[in-house]
Motif scaffolding. Structure first.
Motif, short mmCIF file in Angstrom:
data_model
loop_
_atom_site.label_atom_id
_atom_site.label_comp_id
_atom_site.label_asym_id
_atom_site.label_seq_id
_atom_site.Cartn_x
_atom_site.Cartn_y
_atom_site.Cartn_z
N SER A 244 48.28 57.12 34.96
CA SER A 244 48.86 56.79 34.33
C SER A 244 48.61 54.98 34.95
CB SER A 244 49.99 56.87 33.91
OG SER A 244 51.27 55.94 35.27
N TYR A 245 48.78 55.25 36.01
CA TYR A 245 49.12 53.69 36.05
C TYR A 245 47.40 52.51 36.93
CZ TYR A 245 52.75 54.74 38.36
OH TYR A 245 54.68 54.78 39.15
N PHE A 246 46.27 53.72 36.65
CA PHE A 246 45.26 53.54 36.99
C PHE A 246 44.36 53.30 34.71
CE2 PHE A 246 40.48 53.88 38.10
CZ PHE A 246 39.94 52.80 37.90
N ILE A 247 44.94 53.21 34.52
CA ILE A 247 44.38 53.06 33.19
C ILE A 247 45.10 52.06 32.36
CG2 ILE A 247 45.76 54.01 30.57
CD1 ILE A 247 45.25 56.86 31.19
N GLU A 248 46.20 52.25 33.01
CA GLU A 248 47.44 50.58 33.08
C GLU A 248 46.48 48.97 33.09
OE1 GLU A 248 51.02 50.40 34.33
OE2 GLU A 248 51.32 48.67 33.62
N VAL A 249 45.75 49.22 34.33
CA VAL A 249 45.90 48.40 35.20
C VAL A 249 44.19 48.14 34.23
CG1 VAL A 249 44.36 47.47 37.02
CG2 VAL A 249 47.06 48.42 37.96
N MET A 250 43.21 49.58 33.99
CA MET A 250 42.16 49.31 33.50
C MET A 250 42.72 48.31 32.65
SD MET A 250 39.06 50.27 34.84
CE MET A 250 38.30 51.05 34.68
N ARG A 251 43.08 48.76 31.22
CA ARG A 251 43.13 47.91 30.54
C ARG A 251 44.09 46.59 30.18
NH1 ARG A 251 46.18 53.17 27.30
NH2 ARG A 251 44.30 54.29 26.63
N ARG A 252 44.78 46.53 31.89
CA ARG A 252 45.44 45.58 31.74
C ARG A 252 43.91 44.15 32.29
NH1 ARG A 252 50.72 44.44 35.12
NH2 ARG A 252 51.95 45.80 33.76
N VAL A 253 43.00 45.06 33.56
CA VAL A 253 42.04 43.99 33.98
C VAL A 253 40.79 43.46 32.60
CG1 VAL A 253 40.32 43.77 35.96
CG2 VAL A 253 42.39 44.62 35.87
N VAL A 254 40.75 44.67 31.79
CA VAL A 254 39.67 44.28 30.96
C VAL A 254 40.65 43.64 30.10
CG1 VAL A 254 37.85 45.64 29.28
CG2 VAL A 254 38.55 46.49 31.43
N LEU A 255 41.62 43.96 29.73
CA LEU A 255 41.77 43.28 27.51
C LEU A 255 42.39 42.35 28.46
CD1 LEU A 255 42.66 45.91 25.92
CD2 LEU A 255 41.00 44.92 25.87
N LYS A 256 43.07 41.87 29.49
CA LYS A 256 44.04 41.23 29.50
C LYS A 256 43.89 40.54 30.81
CE LYS A 256 48.92 40.85 30.34
NZ LYS A 256 50.34 41.12 30.72
N GLY A 257 43.02 40.48 31.54
CA GLY A 257 42.65 39.33 32.64
C GLY A 257 43.46 39.14 33.92
N SER A 258 43.56 40.88 34.22
CA SER A 258 44.58 39.61 34.67
C SER A 258 43.91 40.41 36.34
CB SER A 258 45.80 41.87 35.12
OG SER A 258 46.09 41.57 33.69
N SER A 259 44.30 39.54 37.33
CA SER A 259 43.67 39.93 38.80
C SER A 259 44.50 40.33 39.16
CB SER A 259 44.26 37.72 39.45
OG SER A 259 45.69 37.97 39.75
N LEU A 260 44.13 40.47 40.77
CA LEU A 260 44.89 40.88 42.30
C LEU A 260 46.81 40.86 41.49
CD1 LEU A 260 42.41 41.57 44.73
CD2 LEU A 260 42.91 43.12 43.66
N ALA A 261 46.61 40.10 42.22
CA ALA A 261 47.84 39.50 42.53
C ALA A 261 49.15 40.42 41.44
CB ALA A 261 48.04 37.57 42.48
N ASP A 262 48.12 40.24 39.58
CA ASP A 262 49.00 40.41 38.73
C ASP A 262 49.29 41.70 38.62
OD1 ASP A 262 49.75 38.00 37.41
OD2 ASP A 262 47.14 38.33 36.89
N ILE A 263 48.13 42.35 39.36
CA ILE A 263 48.22 44.29 39.75
C ILE A 263 48.97 45.36 40.80
CG2 ILE A 263 46.95 45.01 38.24
CD1 ILE A 263 44.37 45.30 40.37
N ALA A 264 49.44 43.88 41.83
CA ALA A 264 50.25 43.83 43.16
C ALA A 264 50.71 45.56 43.49
CB ALA A 264 50.28 42.98 43.91
N PRO A 265 52.21 45.03 42.33
CA PRO A 265 52.71 46.58 42.16
C PRO A 265 52.05 47.85 42.45
CG PRO A 265 53.28 44.67 40.46
CD PRO A 265 52.26 44.72 41.12
N GLN A 266 51.12 47.56 41.65
CA GLN A 266 50.44 49.10 41.13
C GLN A 266 49.85 50.04 41.75
OE1 GLN A 266 51.12 46.70 38.62
NE2 GLN A 266 51.78 47.88 36.28
N ILE A 267 48.90 48.14 42.72
CA ILE A 267 48.65 48.64 44.44
C ILE A 267 49.06 49.75 45.11
CG2 ILE A 267 47.13 48.05 45.79
CD1 ILE A 267 45.59 45.69 44.54
N GLY A 268 50.76 48.75 45.71
CA GLY A 268 51.46 49.97 46.13
C GLY A 268 51.63 50.58 46.15
N ILE A 269 52.15 50.95 44.82
CA ILE A 269 52.72 52.15 44.21
C ILE A 269 50.80 53.52 44.94
CG2 ILE A 269 53.53 53.77 42.49
CD1 ILE A 269 54.30 51.31 41.28
#
Lengths: 308, 372
Positions: free
Chosen positions: B327-352
């Motif tokens: 679920s985290y990777f799907i969320e991150v993928m969609r965020r990065v692909v659609l929304k353009g999130s950067s590494l800083a934006d997905i830091a919490p997911q990376i932590g988990i």
């Protein structure tokens, strides 16, 4: 210091509520440079002993040393200096002969050329197939490759678990010739086998049955300790003959042995008495002659004693 | 280090020598990515409609043509018998029955209101709910049209109407492929990472080769790394193939950077590999490993937010989803692909995900025994 010293080794397996006592307090010693055979039927506990000595299995009690290293505490030292060939072919079937050999050489931080002299005699036989995948080799070839891989790091002690099971008679003979050559190069060899006739090819043997060692000694010693007359008997009706013999109170034991029945006579009874008895029971045609006991006869007698 | 190098050499040789594995690794992502996004579409189309018209008026016909013109509905039956329409539903020929009562037109004109009856076949829940709501909005629309026709154009409209218009951020055209492709890609990476790795190790147990390895001085960590690194590389390779397909076939240019995706994937693969390793330490045969993998994969897919949003699941399921790395990777993928999130934006997911990686790998390493 002996190459292998086993003292009161015990291993139990739990299956559900039942406890299977695979090895029940086994002790023996193997001298350096000796070819030592553990002989016993399937389920005697041979493989369990080998797995404990090669540090794959933890004993429940008792202990052992291999080349002076304790099998529990110094297991890392043991892994450096023993070679193990399990009963089942367990090399990488999808790697070629050459690749398997190189792989096992390198993980022991050595190379094929460094110890080539040790395996040369065996390896030349499989060298023509060195680019063939191990899984595609014949049974005898696989076994030679497995022996090469177990030897490539020049082990101090070599453990061979039922190396000749399921191998044809010619290959079996070849294999034992190879083992005797290896012993001459100073490697201590422990070999297990269910075949009694292979006992005479070892320097010393331990006869095992149901987790216990019944006797240890050189094959000659074991045969000499057999203190009964033994007669081989053959007649037309072999089954009837065995029935008749078993009813006779003059014998210790009777069992079929190849094309003959072997009959262990009680003291004071000999061939003449036997002929009289058989004539009186309708087996006058029986062919009777005295034989020297074999290891198998000793094994049968030891088993008999255990049951009594 | 030298030992590890030889282990890796051996591992790669074996992988590339197994034609079945190669086919799985390369064909699976290609086929799945080419086929699934076209099929896995939330939009419900081709809803089959049975209309029971007791009125046969101008208005009822207008209504029907409006419904069928929407493109979502197919007219299956036009009948005057309700029973016949229900029969069609029973035969699975119709999904929705609409009954237009007698005097529909008259009531609408004279009394400014008329009832309509709608019966929905709820066997396929999604189709029923979405079909009914589409139909409702068409009725609403139709209603408004009629009212406007009859309204006597007063100076001030006595009825205020609020019209809602919406714009879809990050995915303006609501293209489902944009949404599904990254999700499917995540599942592929997960499958290769964890299950191929698990099967590979269990195979060594099954064939007995692990015995021969266990009597050698190879260290536990060397063996484990020797197994994990090849599948880590293969996982990233599949990700690359997948991203290439989504770029070439679907024209999906991630709004964010590829680097972010790879950075997350690199960490994420540690989790799935740890999971594969863990499965392998508890299984003795490939069959066992396979069955456990199926079980976990179902949970991963259904509770991973690929098809149904996690936010709309019951509370307990949301908790399970919190422990679902997919679920985290799907969320991150969609965020990065659609929304353009950067590494800083997905830091919490990376932590988990890092936490997951430590727990799973630690547990697996602890449970891996060279001797029994």
């Amino acid at each position: 210091m002996s190459a292998v010293a086993v003292h009161n080794l015990v291993k139990q397996y739990k299956s559900g509520k039942a406890i299977i006592e695979a090895v029940q307090g086994v002790s023996f010693d193997v001298a350096r440079g000796e070819l030592f055979g553990i002989i016993g039927p399937d389920g005697a506990g041979k493989t369990s002993i080998f797995r404990m000595l090669t540090t794959l299995l933890l004993p429940d009690s008792g202990g052992a040393t291999v080349d002076g290293s304790d099998i529990v505490k110094d297991y890392q030292a043991i892994r450096q200096k023993v070679g193990y060939m399990p009963g089942r072919f367990s090399l990488y079937q999808d790697l070629t002969v050459e690749e398997n050999l190189h792989f096992f050489a390198t993980i022991f931080k050595t190379s094929v050329t460094e110890n080539y002299t040790l395996i040369k005699d065996i390896y030349v036989q499989i060298e023509p197939f060195k680019t063939r995948k191990a899984g595609k080799l014949s049974g005898g070839m696989k076994q030679k490759l497995a022996l090469c891989c177990a030897l490539i790091h020049k082990p101090v002690v070599l453990f061979l678990d039922e190396p000749t099971t399921g191998v044809d008679a010619v290959s079996r003979k070849e294999f034992w010739d190879m083992l005797r050559n290896l012993r001459q190069q100073g490697i201590t060899i422990l070999v297990s086998t269910p075949y009694m006739d292979e006992a005479s090819l070892c320097d010393r043997v331990a006869l095992m049955q149901k987790g216990k060692i019944m006797t240890t000694g050189t094959p000659q010693q074991i045969i000499q300790s057999f203190n009964h007359n033994i007669l081989a008997v053959k007649a037309q009706n072999m089954y009837g003959l065995l029935q008749v013999l078993k009813q006779w109170n003059a014998i210790e034991d009777a069992y079929s042995f190849g094309e003959y029945h072997h009959v262990i006579m009680k003291e004071r009874y000999d061939k003449k008495v036997m002929r009289q008895y058989l004539a009186s029971t309708g087996y006058a045609d029986a062919d009777i002659h005295a034989v020297t006991p074999t290891i198998e006869d000793c094994f049968m007698q030891l088993m008999q004693h255990k049951h009594d | 280090m030298r030992t590890l190098r030889f282990l890796l050499q051996k591992e790669f040789k074996q992988v590339f020598r197994d034609p079945a594995i190669l086919r799985i690794i390369f064909m699976m992502p290609i086929i799945q990515l080419l086929v699934l996004p076209w099929a896995a579409d939330y939009e419900v189309k081709n809803i089959k409609l049975a209309i029971v018209d007791h009125d046969h008026s101008d208005y009822s016909r207008q209504f029907i043509s409006k419904v069928t013109a929407s493109g979502y509905f197919q007219l299956d039956q036009y009948t005057t018998s309700y029973n016949k329409a229900v029969e069609e539903v029973e035969k699975e020929n119709a999904d929705i029955v609409v009954e237009i009562p007698v005097h529909f037109e008259k009531d609408l004109v004279k009394e400014s209101k008329a009832p309509l009856f709608m019966a929905v076949n709820a066997i396929n829940g999604v189709k029923a709910v979405l079909g009914a709501s589409y139909l409702q909005s068409i009725v609403q629309d139709y209603n408004n049209e009629i009212r406007q026709q009859w309204m006597q154009l007063p100076r001030f409209s006595p009825q205020t109407t609020i019209e809602i218009t919406s714009s879809n951020w990050f995915n303006p055209l609501m293209d489902y492929k944009l949404f599904m492709v990254p999700g499917i890609l995540v599942l592929l990476v997960t499958m290769v990472g964890s299950f191929l790795a698990a099967l590979n190790i269990v195979k060594e147990k099954e064939v007995g080769t692990i015995e021969q390895i266990n009597v050698t001085p190879i260290k536990k960590y060397q063996f484990i790394l020797g197994k994990l690194i090849p599948f880590w590389v293969l996982g990233l390779l599949i990700l690359t193939i997948g991203l290439a397909i989504s770029l070439i076939v679907y024209g999906i240019h991630p709004a964010g950077s590829f680097l972010t995706i790879y950075a997350f994937a690199a960490v994420y693969l540690l989790v799935v590999l740890g999971l594969g390793l863990l499965i392998s330490t508890y299984c003795n045969t490939q069959q066992q490993a396979m069955l456990i993998s199926f079980f976990l994969m179902m949970i991963f897919i259904l509770l991973g937010g690929l098809y149904t949003p996690i936010e709309s699941m019951p509370q307990w399921a949301q908790w399970i989803a919190k422990f679902n790395p997919v679920s985290y990777f799907i969320e991150v993928m969609r965020r990065v692909v659609l929304k353009g999130s950067s590494l800083a934006d997905i830091a919490p997911q990376i932590g988990i995900i890092l936490l997951f990686a430590f727990v799973l790998n630690g547990w697996a390493t602890w449970n891996y025994r060279k001797r029994s």
